[in-house]
Structures are given as structure tokens and as C-alpha cells.
Motif scaffolding. Structure first.
Motif, short mmCIF file in Angstrom:
data_model
loop_
_atom_site.label_atom_id
_atom_site.label_comp_id
_atom_site.label_asym_id
_atom_site.label_seq_id
_atom_site.Cartn_x
_atom_site.Cartn_y
_atom_site.Cartn_z
N VAL A 60 16.34 -66.10 56.87
CA VAL A 60 15.71 -65.54 55.95
C VAL A 60 15.64 -64.10 56.09
O VAL A 60 15.48 -63.48 57.34
CB VAL A 60 14.50 -65.81 55.00
CG1 VAL A 60 13.99 -65.43 54.46
CG2 VAL A 60 13.72 -67.09 55.10
N ASP A 61 16.71 -63.20 55.50
CA ASP A 61 16.20 -61.37 54.97
C ASP A 61 14.85 -61.07 55.06
O ASP A 61 14.92 -60.03 55.28
CB ASP A 61 17.24 -60.88 54.97
CG ASP A 61 18.99 -61.73 55.38
OD1 ASP A 61 18.90 -61.64 56.53
OD2 ASP A 61 20.13 -62.37 55.06
N GLN A 62 14.98 -61.82 53.59
CA GLN A 62 13.68 -60.70 52.60
C GLN A 62 13.20 -61.87 51.62
O GLN A 62 13.25 -62.99 51.63
CB GLN A 62 14.58 -59.99 51.58
CG GLN A 62 13.72 -59.41 50.53
CD GLN A 62 13.08 -57.93 51.22
OE1 GLN A 62 14.05 -57.37 51.51
NE2 GLN A 62 11.57 -58.21 50.64
N ALA A 63 11.44 -61.84 51.55
CA ALA A 63 10.52 -62.62 51.07
C ALA A 63 10.72 -61.85 49.94
O ALA A 63 10.96 -61.33 49.49
CB ALA A 63 8.49 -62.19 51.31
N VAL A 64 10.61 -63.38 49.12
CA VAL A 64 11.36 -63.45 47.13
C VAL A 64 9.52 -62.38 46.60
O VAL A 64 10.27 -61.72 45.77
CB VAL A 64 11.19 -64.19 47.02
CG1 VAL A 64 10.25 -65.28 46.83
CG2 VAL A 64 11.78 -64.70 45.93
N ALA A 65 8.80 -62.52 47.85
CA ALA A 65 7.24 -62.31 47.58
C ALA A 65 7.62 -60.63 47.00
O ALA A 65 6.66 -60.11 45.91
CB ALA A 65 6.18 -62.19 47.59
N GLU A 66 8.05 -60.05 47.77
CA GLU A 66 8.46 -58.57 48.78
C GLU A 66 10.03 -57.70 47.65
O GLU A 66 10.55 -56.91 47.75
CB GLU A 66 8.33 -58.18 49.27
CG GLU A 66 7.11 -58.93 50.28
CD GLU A 66 6.68 -58.51 51.83
OE1 GLU A 66 7.84 -58.20 52.32
OE2 GLU A 66 6.19 -59.12 52.07
N ALA A 67 10.60 -59.09 46.92
CA ALA A 67 12.11 -58.38 46.63
C ALA A 67 12.58 -57.19 45.81
O ALA A 67 11.76 -58.03 44.65
CB ALA A 67 13.04 -59.72 46.80
N ASP A 68 12.71 -57.11 45.39
CA ASP A 68 13.35 -56.39 43.92
C ASP A 68 14.67 -56.73 43.54
O ASP A 68 15.71 -56.15 44.35
CB ASP A 68 13.09 -55.35 43.68
CG ASP A 68 12.48 -54.38 42.51
OD1 ASP A 68 13.40 -54.82 41.71
OD2 ASP A 68 12.37 -53.07 42.64
N ALA A 69 15.45 -57.49 42.49
CA ALA A 69 16.15 -57.24 41.77
C ALA A 69 17.45 -56.21 41.85
O ALA A 69 18.46 -55.83 41.69
CB ALA A 69 16.00 -58.75 40.66
N SER A 70 16.40 -55.34 41.30
CA SER A 70 17.02 -53.35 41.06
C SER A 70 17.85 -53.28 42.99
O SER A 70 18.65 -52.77 42.55
CB SER A 70 16.60 -52.40 40.72
OG SER A 70 14.86 -52.35 41.10
N ASP A 71 17.40 -54.00 43.77
CA ASP A 71 18.04 -53.36 44.95
C ASP A 71 19.37 -54.38 44.97
O ASP A 71 20.12 -54.06 45.64
CB ASP A 71 17.63 -53.79 45.85
CG ASP A 71 16.00 -53.08 46.48
OD1 ASP A 71 16.22 -51.90 45.54
OD2 ASP A 71 14.77 -53.73 46.83
N TYR A 72 19.99 -55.51 44.25
CA TYR A 72 20.45 -56.33 44.11
C TYR A 72 21.50 -56.49 42.94
O TYR A 72 21.78 -55.59 42.36
CB TYR A 72 20.72 -57.76 44.14
CG TYR A 72 19.68 -57.90 45.64
CD1 TYR A 72 20.64 -58.29 46.99
CD2 TYR A 72 18.40 -57.79 45.85
CE1 TYR A 72 19.15 -57.98 47.70
CE2 TYR A 72 16.85 -58.34 46.71
CZ TYR A 72 17.70 -58.07 48.00
OH TYR A 72 17.01 -58.61 49.33
N ASP A 73 23.44 -56.65 43.34
CA ASP A 73 23.78 -56.40 41.94
C ASP A 73 24.30 -58.15 41.97
O ASP A 73 24.81 -57.70 40.54
CB ASP A 73 25.18 -55.80 42.70
CG ASP A 73 25.30 -54.54 43.07
OD1 ASP A 73 25.26 -53.12 42.06
OD2 ASP A 73 25.53 -54.05 44.67
#
Length: 188
Positions: A60-73
Motif C-alpha cells: 500500500v502506497d497511500q492510506a485512503v483516509a489521507e488520500a486526496d483525489a486532486s493529487d491523481y488524474d
């Protein structure tokens, strides 16, 4: 330059993901130049499945609780029976998923993966496909379900089973290369 150079993609998964439905899109995206993160409610490693048998684990690279969709395409949701069932019960996974639709970003979901989309409230009046046994769930959420290898509806790419992975990965790369989709944006 590869088709997806400069693009960053999130694969949303939890324990019980169907191994091929995560690993094959991951490989296709990276082979086309994308940076890919596995985003999960879990930490460390998540357990893949080969149908009903344990398969490989994935970091796992990133916890979904801390993930922000604006960082992804773009977002990809692999199937498997257990993975989407766990994700659709996780408020952070639902929020994260919904954010991609609100921003008009490409999303891919295969097999049972569209269950997450139904719980995120983003399938209404969209044409899509999935493993046949969740057809009724998707129709009840407002989707127009069809039985085809791959379906694309305003940046949403869906497929039925691991047998459809070549077509799914190809359309996924194409939609992510195109970027945002006018008309896809909608509030959930």
C-alpha cells in the motif's frame, strides 16, 4: 514519450482484491508511463486472491483516509468478491471515489468493482457492465447495465471479468490519456 507520462493514477483496493484485476492494470498503466499508487484502508500489504485462493500481496502506497483525489488524474477499482465489499463500507473510500466523478476524471472498475460506484452514488443514468451477479444492484442504483467486454461512458471504463482485462486495460489507458471528460462532472 509514453501515452501516460506525467499522469498519476490511484488504484483503490483492500484485502481480497482479484490479483489479475489489480496487477494487469497496474502493469499497463506503468508500461504507458503513469505513476501509480495503491490506495487502501489497510496499511502495509494487502492480500490478493486468485479467485478463492490466496495470491500475491501488494504494498500500500497511500492510506485512503489521507488520500486526496486532486493529487491523481484517474482511479481504478479492481474486483474480487471481498475487496469491493470492504471498500463500499468504508466512508473514506466512498468519498475518495465520489471525488473523481465530481472532478470529471477517468475511472475504471472491473468485476465486482462497480459495487463501490453504486455506494458512492455515481452510477445513476450511466451505461456500464460488471460481473453479472451484481447487475441488479447496479440497476437498482440507476445504472443501465449491459453485457459487453468493455463499456465506456464519459470516462467511466467498466468490464466484467479477468477475461476482459486486455480490452479493459486498453480502454483505461486511452481514457486516462484523454484526461477530464466534459459532461462527466456531476454532484453525487
Amino acid at each position: 514519450m509514453s501515452k501516460l507520462t506525467g499522469k498519476r493514477v490511484a488504484i483503490l483496493a483492500s484485502n481480497g482484491f482479484e490479483e489479475s484485476e489489480l496487477l494487469e492494470p497496474l502493469r499497463a498503466l506503468r508500461d504507458n508511463g503513469a505513476e501509480v499508487d495503491v490506495v487502501s484502508p489497510e496499511q502495509g500489504q494487502i492480500q490478493g486472491m486468485r479467485h478463492f485462493d490466496k495470491g500475491d500481496t501488494v504494498a500500500v502506497d497511500q492510506a485512503v483516509a489521507e488520500a486526496d483525489a486532486s493529487d491523481y488524474d484517474a482511479l481504478v477499482i479492481p474486483g474480487g468478491l471481498f475487496n469491493p465489499d470492504a471498500l463500499r463500507a468504508d466512508e473514506h473510500a466512498i468519498r475518495f471515489t465520489r471525488s473523481f466523478f465530481e472532478a470529471g476524471k477517468p475511472v475504471g472498475a472491473i468485476c465486482h468493482g462497480p459495487w463501490v460506484l453504486a455506494d458512492a452514488g455515481v452510477v445513476g443514468d450511466r451505461e456500464l457492465t460488471s460481473v453479472p451477479n451484481i447487475q441488479r444492484d447496479l440497476q437498482n442504483a440507476g445504472a443501465r447495465w449491459v453485457d459487453r467486454e468493455v463499456v465506456v461512458d464519459q470516462g467511466l471504463v467498466t468490464s466484467r471479468t479477468p477475461d476482459d482485462l486486455p480490452a479493459f486495460c486498453s480502454k483505461l489507458v486511452e481514457e486516462i490519456a484523454e484526461g477530464r471528460h466534459k459532461g462527466q462532472e456531476r454532484s453525487a
